[in-house]
Design a protein around this motif. Structure first.
Motif: not given
Length: 538
Positions: A483-487, A495-501, A468-478
């Motif tokens: 590319n984190s895979g799924t669960y 299926d769910y994204p393994r990491v989400q922002i 959870i970010t207070l400011e918009p995440p960078t393109r590199g973070m997204m």
């Protein structure tokens, strides 16, 4: 309208609570009395950093903040002179230690509580013997010695083994009224008689099973007009206690016991089920503490039993009165006030407490209860979120974690970048999956933060991660998140994204991350019975 405030109770009292607007105050201010006496009474320089008081962390430390508050009271005129004199005397006695820091921080709050109490109002301060004597001196200076009513002893636990001292088994409740000359609320509390008392005093029984004891019907004073024969029994020398008309009524109701011998006199039947019970004193041993098996347990370390608060509120307030708890914790006072038909105000400095109170009321009374109170101080827009972060980054983290149904960390240490955890079912046999939650409120955002979250999932036995970010995440973070895979949830095969922002702005707009339905972050409070709710409504 009932009110729940998130913030420092000193600021809330000064800015939001009007003079003489409260009928009853109960407070259970945090104090870590289990620490060594050598630590509590050790002198401090005043230069240590002030540890912010947080939920589940009831410590006070003498610091520069404490010293500044002390100077404002004794030199700046922020409290009445009698109160300032008491604080000077305590400083001379205690010097600068954690106990003195506690008293210094409590004093201006007690002054404000005295201000907001009606002249007919009452206050109960809950504490333990470590601080009771010192707090009483402060309360005497604020309320006046003549307005002290009782020091109530509550036995909160059973005797346990201690080294070379009597076991600590009790708390104290310091009971004051604002003005003893006023007609403050007092509804005398009665409790049921013990089984031994009933067996010894109410030994007689009617055919229908009603227990009774026999009482004298002789007048305690000479009453010539009450001297008459009654059903073959001569008048006592002092006369009867009741007139002929009353005796006839009692006889018709079957309330007179007649002896077999004329040498004995009739006596009055006093039925057990019509008695109010035993008038309660200032030592309470009949209310059990919250234990691990208690139905009302919510997991809050300092949670007090509802019965304790119901007793206090029933004795010292009436339906419709305003009850204030400035350290409301998990909301036991508020729950009891709501149940007993009192209006209420709750304040707590920890977001987790305010959120717990709100959740508790919903669980106890249903979702419509949210229409019966307002919540102040919780961010509802991005500006409020930024203000909370500037004021307290840790409380901002707690708040953000709650937005995705997670449980915040209890302390701000040792989290390794993880600020909370959400849990969800993975099978029908009690299996649980974990979602690690990381909050970023300040500093420069970068892809390394997302990689750190992904890399820490196994360490925390988590199958998913949410940032959870207070400011918009960078393109590199997204890009790292994509590319984190799924669960795959084995229970639903979804299926769910393994990491989400997700940003705070998106959460405030109800745009939640993709995640399984999670368990409630707190132990669920028991629903208040329907008959109680109906009684409250009408």
């Amino acid at each position: 309208m009932n009110q729940l405030y998130y913030g420092d109770n000193l600021e809330i009292l000064r800015d939001h609570i009007h003079d003489e607007s409260v009928d009853l105050i109960y407070l259970d201010p945090p104090f870590n009395s289990n620490r060594s006496y050598n630590v509590l009474f050790a002198e401090k320089s005043g230069h240590e950093s002030q540890a912010q008081m947080q939920a589940f962390d009831d410590t006070w430390t003498w610091s520069q903040d404490s010293a500044a508050v002390y100077r404002n009271m004794v030199e700046g005129g922020e409290v009445p002179e009698k109160v300032a004199e008491a604080i000077r005397a305590l400083r001379a006695l205690l010097s600068t230690n954690d106990l003195m820091a506690y008293l210094v921080m409590m004093t201006p709050r007690l002054v404000e509580m005295h201000r907001v109490l009606k002249s007919s109002g009452s206050l109960y301060l809950h504490c333990d013997p470590t601080v009771a004597a010192y707090l009483k001196l402060v309360l005497d200076s604020v309320f006046g010695v003549s307005n002290f009513r009782n020091e109530i002893v509550w036995q909160r636990t059973n005797v346990h083994s201690d080294s070379k001292r009597w076991s600590d088994v009790s708390d104290r409740l310091l009971y004051y009224v604002k003005d003893s000359r006023d007609s403050y609320a007092w509804n005398a509390p009665f409790v049921s008689h013990s089984e031994d008392y009933v067996e010894s005093k109410y030994r007689q029984m009617d055919p229908d099973g009603r227990r009774f004891q026999l009482d004298n019907m002789t007048s305690p004073n000479p009453r010539p007009n009450m001297m008459y024969e009654w059903r073959g029994h001569e008048s006592p020398a002092m006369g009867w206690r009741y007139s002929r008309e009353t005796m006839a009524r009692l006889d018709a109701e079957g309330r007179i016991w007649y002896p077999k011998s004329k040498d004995q006199r009739p006596r009055l039947k006093r039925y057990l089920d019509e008695q109010r019970g035993r008038l309660l004193g200032d030592v309470w041993t009949d209310i059990n503490p919250i234990n691990s098996q208690a139905r009302e347990r919510l997991g809050y370390p300092t949670q007090k039993p509802v019965a304790l608060l119901e007793r206090i509120l029933s004795a010292s307030s009436n339906p419709g009165d305003v009850v204030l708890d400035p350290f409301c914790g998990c909301g036991t006072t508020i729950s009891a006030a709501h149940k007993l038909g009192r209006r209420w105000i709750g304040i707590d400095i920890a977001f987790i407490s305010v959120d717990l109170v709100r959740t508790r009321l919903v669980n106890e009374y249903g979702p419509d209860v949210v229409n019966e109170f307002t919540v102040e101080g919780i961010p509802f827009d991005l500006g409020g979120a930024r203000s909370l972060f500037d004021k307290s980054p840790f409380e901002f983290e707690r708040w953000a974690v709650s937005l995705v149904g997670g449980t915040p960390n209890e302390r701000q240490v040792g989290d390794k970048g993880i600020d909370g955890m959400a849990r969800f079912p993975v099978d029908g046999k009690g299996g649980v999956g974990r979602i690690a939650i990381s909050v970023k409120g300040g500093g420069q955002l970068n892809p390394g933060m997302t990689r750190d979250l992904l890399g820490s999932l196994d360490h925390h036995e988590a199958v998913m991660g949410i940032m959870i970010t207070l400011e918009p995440p960078t393109r590199g973070m997204m890009e790292v998140a994509r590319n984190s895979g799924t669960y795959t949830n084995p229970l639903t095969q979804r299926d769910y994204p393994r990491v989400q922002i997700v940003t705070v702005a998106e959460l405030l707009d109800k745009r939640l991350p993709q995640m399984p339905g999670t368990f409630a972050p707190y132990i669920k409070a028991s629903r208040v019975p329907r008959e109680v709710q109906q009684r409250l409504m009408g």
